[in-house]
Design a protein around this motif. Structure first.
Motif, PDB file in Angstrom:
ATOM      1  N   GLY A   1       0.854  -1.186   0.000  1.00 56.34           N
ATOM      2  CA  GLY A   1       0.000   0.000   0.000  1.00 56.34           C
ATOM      3  C   GLY A   1       0.882   1.225   0.000  1.00 56.34           C
ATOM      4  O   GLY A   1       2.031   1.181  -0.463  1.00 56.34           O
ATOM      5  N   ASN A   2       0.396   2.325   0.525  1.00 54.25           N
ATOM      6  CA  ASN A   2       1.194   3.551   0.583  1.00 54.25           C
ATOM      7  C   ASN A   2       2.410   3.328   1.482  1.00 54.25           C
ATOM      8  O   ASN A   2       2.303   2.725   2.557  1.00 54.25           O
ATOM      9  CB  ASN A   2       0.365   4.709   1.133  1.00 54.25           C
ATOM     10  N   VAL A   3       3.566   3.808   1.036  1.00 59.87           N
ATOM     11  CA  VAL A   3       4.798   3.641   1.809  1.00 59.87           C
ATOM     12  C   VAL A   3       5.587   4.948   1.858  1.00 59.87           C
ATOM     13  O   VAL A   3       5.497   5.788   0.950  1.00 59.87           O
ATOM     14  CB  VAL A   3       5.707   2.526   1.222  1.00 59.87           C
ATOM     15  N   LYS A   4       6.338   5.079   2.919  1.00 60.71           N
ATOM     16  CA  LYS A   4       7.241   6.212   3.089  1.00 60.71           C
ATOM     17  C   LYS A   4       8.654   5.656   3.227  1.00 60.71           C
ATOM     18  O   LYS A   4       8.916   4.837   4.108  1.00 60.71           O
ATOM     19  CB  LYS A   4       6.861   7.022   4.324  1.00 60.71           C
ATOM     20  N   LEU A   5       9.535   6.082   2.339  1.00 60.07           N
ATOM     21  CA  LEU A   5      10.884   5.536   2.275  1.00 60.07           C
ATOM     22  C   LEU A   5      11.921   6.640   2.396  1.00 60.07           C
ATOM     23  O   LEU A   5      11.649   7.806   2.096  1.00 60.07           O
ATOM     24  CB  LEU A   5      11.094   4.811   0.944  1.00 60.07           C
ATOM     25  N   SER A   6      13.117   6.257   2.801  1.00 63.93           N
ATOM     26  CA  SER A   6      14.215   7.231   2.851  1.00 63.93           C
ATOM     27  C   SER A   6      15.530   6.521   2.589  1.00 63.93           C
ATOM     28  O   SER A   6      15.647   5.311   2.755  1.00 63.93           O
ATOM     29  CB  SER A   6      14.252   7.955   4.209  1.00 63.93           C
ATOM     30  N   PHE A   7      16.487   7.313   2.160  1.00 66.84           N
ATOM     31  CA  PHE A   7      17.820   6.769   1.858  1.00 66.84           C
ATOM     32  C   PHE A   7      18.835   7.887   2.002  1.00 66.84           C
ATOM     33  O   PHE A   7      18.636   9.003   1.527  1.00 66.84           O
ATOM     34  CB  PHE A   7      17.862   6.211   0.429  1.00 66.84           C
ATOM     35  N   LYS A   8      19.924   7.598   2.683  1.00 72.38           N
ATOM     36  CA  LYS A   8      21.019   8.548   2.831  1.00 72.38           C
ATOM     37  C   LYS A   8      22.242   8.014   2.140  1.00 72.38           C
ATOM     38  O   LYS A   8      22.650   6.879   2.383  1.00 72.38           O
ATOM     39  CB  LYS A   8      21.313   8.803   4.313  1.00 72.38           C
ATOM     40  N   LYS A   9      22.833   8.830   1.250  1.00 65.97           N
ATOM     41  CA  LYS A   9      24.054   8.408   0.563  1.00 65.97           C
ATOM     42  C   LYS A   9      25.184   8.308   1.561  1.00 65.97           C
ATOM     43  O   LYS A   9      25.335   9.133   2.449  1.00 65.97           O
ATOM     44  CB  LYS A   9      24.414   9.412  -0.541  1.00 65.97           C
TER      45      LYS A   9
END
Length: 378
Positions: free
Chosen positions: A369-377
């Motif tokens: 369903g709806n998702v919230k994602l993050s990523f740090k280089k």
């Protein structure tokens, strides 16, 4: 006695290879090997890892360029003189260099087949790219090293353990040898083939490319033979090795039948014995997808929101919306594409794709369903 059994060049990166009886070994790789490559307009490399149908394109080397036949039979010829004279920034696996770009009509032809804007690039007569860990060594558009050596006995050992039907050409080797014991090549430091002295730099870490049929351009539903390889060729970092990356000390002709003389040995790398990779087969995934029906979902990534779906893996959805996520294997092995799931739920296509503290592998997870994602280089 150990001998050269087969020789291959792959004129266009990720397209079908050509079997030869002899080849000229340049510093940067065999003549014609990976001299051409498909890229984004910005110069970032594209491969069959993401576009498996590239393997259905058939290149033919010409004296003044290359002819490429598309999967539908249509073909196009490109000469070296067709390429624009100005070198443009180009990138392969974070390695930045310059290359020549084909004219617009050529690029539009390829773009039509890949359904996105792409370019064909040529290394030029003298490649500007260098091997990362050997900066004095030139290399074409190959992943990392100019040559890949494969021992046929090692392949046969894998073939006996793997339940799937596999072809040695799936491993994209340049120099295949016979007469050695399985994985004996792990102990070779320096060899002579004909008049050419070679250094075996490191085992080759394998990826999802090995699972793609060279005839159909389709990935194996159970990621074979990579899944079987993982059970006995995985190292502490999670790399799954098969074959040896090679550089040469001087140019020369290599022929099928040439004797392979081992000049120096080294200690073989140690591998872990692991349980078989657990992957959800495509036939098991499909009914679940059909039952849920395709639905639009909202994907938020590093504060930017776009519309996605509950059918495709997150890595591809992120890439299709302009977000560049590091990856290598695209098979859930290397861990390069790990991102943070801050909110929402995902379905894992293989064991280990959902990790601790909300970390997930983008290549092996589909949003429910709806998702919230993050990523740090890093």
């Amino acid at each position: 006695m150990i001998n050269v059994s087969r020789l291959y060049v792959h004129p266009v990166k990720s397209m079908k290879g050509i079997r030869l009886s002899q080849a000229f070994a340049r510093e940067s790789g065999f003549t014609f090997d990976r001299d051409f490559m498909i890229t984004t307009p910005e110069g970032t490399f594209l491969t069959a890892r993401k576009f498996p149908n590239l393997l259905c394109f058939i290149p033919t080397a010409m004296a003044n360029g290359i002819y490429i036949q598309a999967p539908d039979g249509e073909g196009i010829a490109i000469t070296y003189q067709d390429f624009k004279t100005t070198l443009q920034p180009t990138e392969v696996w974070g390695n930045h260099f310059t290359a020549y770009v084909a004219p617009d009509e050529i690029n539009q032809w390829f773009s039509r087949y890949l359904n996105m804007d792409v370019q064909l690039r040529w290394t030029g007569e003298k490649p500007t790219r260098r091997v990362k860990k050997s900066p004095d060594t030139a290399v074409s558009f190959a992943d990392g090293y100019p040559y890949l050596l494969i021992n046929e006995a090692s392949f046969q050992y894998l073939q006996q353990r793997c339940s799937a039907s596999i072809n040695i050409e799936q491993f994209r080797g340049n120099i295949l040898v016979t007469g050695a014991k399985p994985f004996e090549e792990d102990t070779w430091q320096t060899i002579r083939v004909g008049s050419v002295v070679m250094d075996l730099m490191k085992p080759c870490s394998r990826c999802i490319m090995t699972t793609i049929s060279i005839d159909k351009g389709v990935k194996h539903p159970n990621t074979e033979p990579l899944a079987t390889l993982q059970t006995f060729r995985s190292d502490e970092k999670g790399d799954v090795d098969f074959g040896q990356n090679v550089i040469i000390r001087q140019t020369g002709i290599i022929r099928v039948g040439d004797v392979v003389e081992v000049l120096a040995y080294k200690k073989a790398k140690q591998y872990l014995i692991t349980t078989p990779i657990v992957t959800t087969p495509v036939e098991s995934i499909t009914p679940a997808i059909e039952q849920n029906c395709e639905q639009s979902v909202t994907i938020e990534f590093n504060g930017v929101t776009f519309e996605g779906n509950n059918q495709e893996v997150l890595l591809e959805q992120l890439e299709n919306n302009g977000h560049n996520i590091p990856y290598s294997c695209r098979a859930g092995l290397c861990g390069s594409c790990v991102i943070q799931l801050d909110d929402g739920d995902v379905a894992a296509l293989k064991a280990g794709a959902i990790k601790r503290a909300g970390k997930i592998l983008a290549c092996s997870c589909i949003p429910k369903g709806n998702v919230k994602l993050s990523f740090k280089k890093k």
